[in-house]
Design a protein around this motif. Structure first.
Motif, mmCIF file in Angstrom:
data_model
loop_
_atom_site.group_PDB
_atom_site.id
_atom_site.type_symbol
_atom_site.label_atom_id
_atom_site.label_comp_id
_atom_site.label_asym_id
_atom_site.label_seq_id
_atom_site.Cartn_x
_atom_site.Cartn_y
_atom_site.Cartn_z
ATOM 1 N N ASP A 164 1.052 -1.509 -0.104
ATOM 2 C CA ASP A 164 -0.399 -0.150 -0.041
ATOM 3 C C ASP A 164 0.490 1.384 0.133
ATOM 4 N N VAL A 165 2.072 0.840 0.598
ATOM 5 C CA VAL A 165 2.682 2.563 0.930
ATOM 6 C C VAL A 165 4.128 2.515 -0.462
ATOM 7 N N CYS A 166 4.055 1.501 -1.116
ATOM 8 C CA CYS A 166 5.393 1.581 -2.673
ATOM 9 C C CYS A 166 4.709 2.357 -3.136
ATOM 10 N N HIS A 167 4.421 3.870 -3.054
ATOM 11 C CA HIS A 167 4.140 4.552 -4.560
ATOM 12 C C HIS A 167 5.196 3.935 -5.982
ATOM 13 N N SER A 168 5.595 4.040 -5.366
ATOM 14 C CA SER A 168 6.691 3.573 -6.883
ATOM 15 C C SER A 168 6.842 2.065 -7.421
ATOM 16 N N LYS A 169 5.593 1.606 -6.650
ATOM 17 C CA LYS A 169 5.040 0.634 -7.302
ATOM 18 C C LYS A 169 5.916 -0.829 -7.761
ATOM 19 N N ALA A 170 6.974 -0.266 -6.181
ATOM 20 C CA ALA A 170 8.717 -1.526 -6.614
ATOM 21 C C ALA A 170 8.112 -2.870 -5.304
ATOM 22 N N ILE A 171 6.729 -2.703 -4.851
ATOM 23 C CA ILE A 171 6.273 -4.129 -4.640
ATOM 24 C C ILE A 171 4.829 -4.520 -4.513
ATOM 25 N N GLU A 172 4.939 -6.450 -4.251
ATOM 26 C CA GLU A 172 3.504 -6.506 -5.164
ATOM 27 C C GLU A 172 3.152 -7.641 -4.720
ATOM 28 N N MET A 173 1.709 -7.752 -4.643
ATOM 29 C CA MET A 173 1.306 -9.369 -3.897
ATOM 30 C C MET A 173 1.659 -9.803 -5.550
ATOM 31 N N GLU A 201 0.972 -14.017 -5.113
ATOM 32 C CA GLU A 201 0.195 -15.511 -5.338
ATOM 33 C C GLU A 201 -0.055 -15.477 -3.273
ATOM 34 N N SER A 202 -0.232 -14.417 -3.337
ATOM 35 C CA SER A 202 -0.358 -14.523 -1.806
ATOM 36 C C SER A 202 1.184 -13.858 -1.124
ATOM 37 N N LYS A 203 2.071 -13.359 -1.671
ATOM 38 C CA LYS A 203 3.229 -13.026 -1.523
ATOM 39 C C LYS A 203 4.065 -12.381 -0.891
ATOM 40 N N VAL A 204 4.441 -11.258 -0.932
ATOM 41 C CA VAL A 204 5.233 -9.831 -0.995
ATOM 42 C C VAL A 204 6.479 -9.815 -2.043
ATOM 43 N N VAL A 205 6.159 -9.229 -3.300
ATOM 44 C CA VAL A 205 7.688 -9.556 -3.334
ATOM 45 C C VAL A 205 8.059 -8.203 -4.172
ATOM 46 N N GLN A 206 8.974 -7.899 -4.293
ATOM 47 C CA GLN A 206 9.926 -6.709 -4.690
ATOM 48 C C GLN A 206 9.695 -6.879 -6.269
ATOM 49 N N SER A 207 8.724 -6.626 -7.225
ATOM 50 C CA SER A 207 9.140 -7.464 -8.605
ATOM 51 C C SER A 207 9.178 -6.186 -9.188
ATOM 52 N N ASN A 208 9.611 -5.002 -8.917
ATOM 53 C CA ASN A 208 10.075 -4.354 -9.811
ATOM 54 C C ASN A 208 11.311 -3.424 -9.185
ATOM 55 N N PRO A 209 12.215 -4.339 -8.733
ATOM 56 C CA PRO A 209 13.571 -3.157 -8.047
ATOM 57 C C PRO A 209 13.531 -1.885 -8.464
#
Ligand SMILES: Cc1cc2nc3c(=O)[nH]c(=O)nc-3n(C[C@H](O)[C@H](O)[C@H](O)COP(=O)(O)O)c2cc1C
Length: 285
Positions: A21-30, A32-40
Motif C-alpha cells: 500500500d505504501v510503496c508508491h513507486s510500485k516496486a513491491i507487489e502481492m 500468489e499471496s506473497k510480498v515480492v519486490q517485482s520492480n526493484p
C-alpha cells in the motif's frame, strides 16, 4: 547502477500488504499471496515499506548507494525529533475531510516562515472541491500524456547521441510516464492521490527569490499539519502542467505556482524512522 533492492524475510512476513500500500513507486507487489519486490528498478529506497512493517521483515540490501536501516525512536527524543523522524510523504488518505478552520491554520503557520526581505508576497489557493481536484488531476495527467512521443526509443536514442545527460533525463521521464500511465489507466490518481485537500502556493512570477519564499512556507505548513495528525506530500508533478494548472485555478495575472502539496488524514502511520547508511557529503572547513 544497481537497483535499490530490499530483502523480504518470508519467515517473518505475514502478508498484511501494508508495504504494498505504501510503496508508491510500485516496486513491491502481492503475488500468489506473497510480498515480492517485482520492480526493484522503480524503488526510490524511501524505506516506507520497512518503516511500516510491524514484523521487521523488510531490510535494505547493501548493493546500492541508498541503503537504509529502519530505526526505532528513542523514548527520550524531543517532540520535534519525533516529528522529523516519522514525518513521511503520505499518499494514502482516509476519505475524511479536513476542517476548514484547520486548513486556515495551515496558512497561519505557513506565514510564520521567513521570506526574502520580508516581502510576504505569497498567496494560497486551497482546493477541497472534489470536482476541481479531479479537473486538476486530469489536467496534469493529460500534459504527461501529450509528451508520450518522447517515450519512443528512437527519440531518446537520438538525443542520447548528442547528450548522455539529456538521454538519461529522458529515460527517467520515460519511466515516470510509464508508471503514471499504468496508474491512471488502473483508475488510480497518480498526481493528487485522491487527497481531500490540495494547497497551491503562488507568488509574483518575477519577484526575487519568490520560489524560495513559497517552498519554505510549504514546509512550515506541512510540519504544522503533521503535528495535527495530518499527512502531506509535495507534488512536484503538478509543475509539469503549471500553466494549465494556473488557468484551472484562476490564478491572478503575474503570479506563478511555486509549491504544491496534498493533505489528508493518513491511512498508515509510521512509528519507525529510516536512516541512510551513506550520509550526505559534508565538508568541514
Ligand atoms: C521537490 C520534490 C518534489 C516531489 N514531487 C513528488 C510528486 O510529484 N509526487 C509524489 O508522490 N512525491 C513527490 N515528492 C516526494 C518524494 O518522492 C519523497 O520525498 C521521497 O520519496 C522520500 O520519501 P519521504 O519524504 O517519505 O522521506 C517530492 C519531493 C520533493 C522534495
Amino acid at each position: 547502477m544497481n537497483p535499490n533492492t530490499i530483502f523480504i524475510d518470508s519467515e517473518k512476513c505475514i502478508a498484511c500488504a501494508k508495504c504494498v500500500d505504501v510503496c508508491h513507486s510500485k516496486a513491491i507487489e502481492m503475488k500468489e499471496s506473497k510480498v515480492v519486490q517485482s520492480n526493484p528498478q522503480n524503488c526510490l529506497s524511501c524505506g516506507h515499506c520497512g518503516a511500516i512493517c510491524s514484523q521487521n521483515a523488510i531490510t535494505s540490501t547493501d548493493n546500492h548507494r541508498r541503503e537504509f536501516r529502519i530505526t526505532n525512536l528513542r523514548t527520550q527524543s524531543s517532540e520535534i525529533e519525533k516529528l522529523l523522524h516519522t514525518k513521511r510523504s503520505i499518499r494514502e488518505f482516509k476519505s475524511e475531510e479536513i476542517d476548514k478552520e484547520l486548513l486556515a491554520k495551515f496558512v497561519q503557520y505557513a506565514e510564520m516562515a521567513p521570506s526574502s526581505t520580508n516581502q510576504r508576497n505569497r498567496e494560497y489557493i486551497i482546493v477541497t472541491d472534489k470536482k476541481k481536484i479531479m479537473e486538476l488531476e486530469n489536467t496534469v495527467v493529460q500534459k504527461f500524456y501529450s509528451h508520450r512521443f518522447l517515450v519512443s526509443p528512437f527519440v531518446s536514442n537520438l538525443l542520447g547521441i548528442f547528450s548522455r545527460k539529456a538521454g538519461r533525463k529522458l529515460a527517467n521521464f520515460r519511466m515516470k510516464l510509464a508508471k503514471m500511465s499504468h496508474s491512471a489507466d488502473s483508475g488510480e490518481f497518480p498526481i493528487f492521490r485522491n487527497a481531500p485537500a490540495v494547497v497551491f502556493i503562488l507568488a509574483p512570477r518575477r519577484g526575487v527569490q519568490t520560489k524560495d519564499d513559497c517552498i519554505i512556507a510549504q514546509q512550515y505548513m506541512m510540519l504544522y499539519a503533521e503535528s495535527q495528525g495530518i499527512g502531506s506530500c509535495i507534488i512536484g508533478y503538478a509543475q509539469y502542467a503549471r500553466k494549465t494548472v494556473e488557468k484551472v485555478l484562476g490564478a491572478k495575472k503575474g503570479t506563478k505556482v511555486f509549491a504544491v502539496s496534498i493533505f489528508g488524514y493518513p491511512i498508515h502511520k509510521y512509528s519507525k524512522g529510516v536512516q541512510y547508511i551513506n550520509g550526505p557529503d559534508v565538508k568541514w572547513i
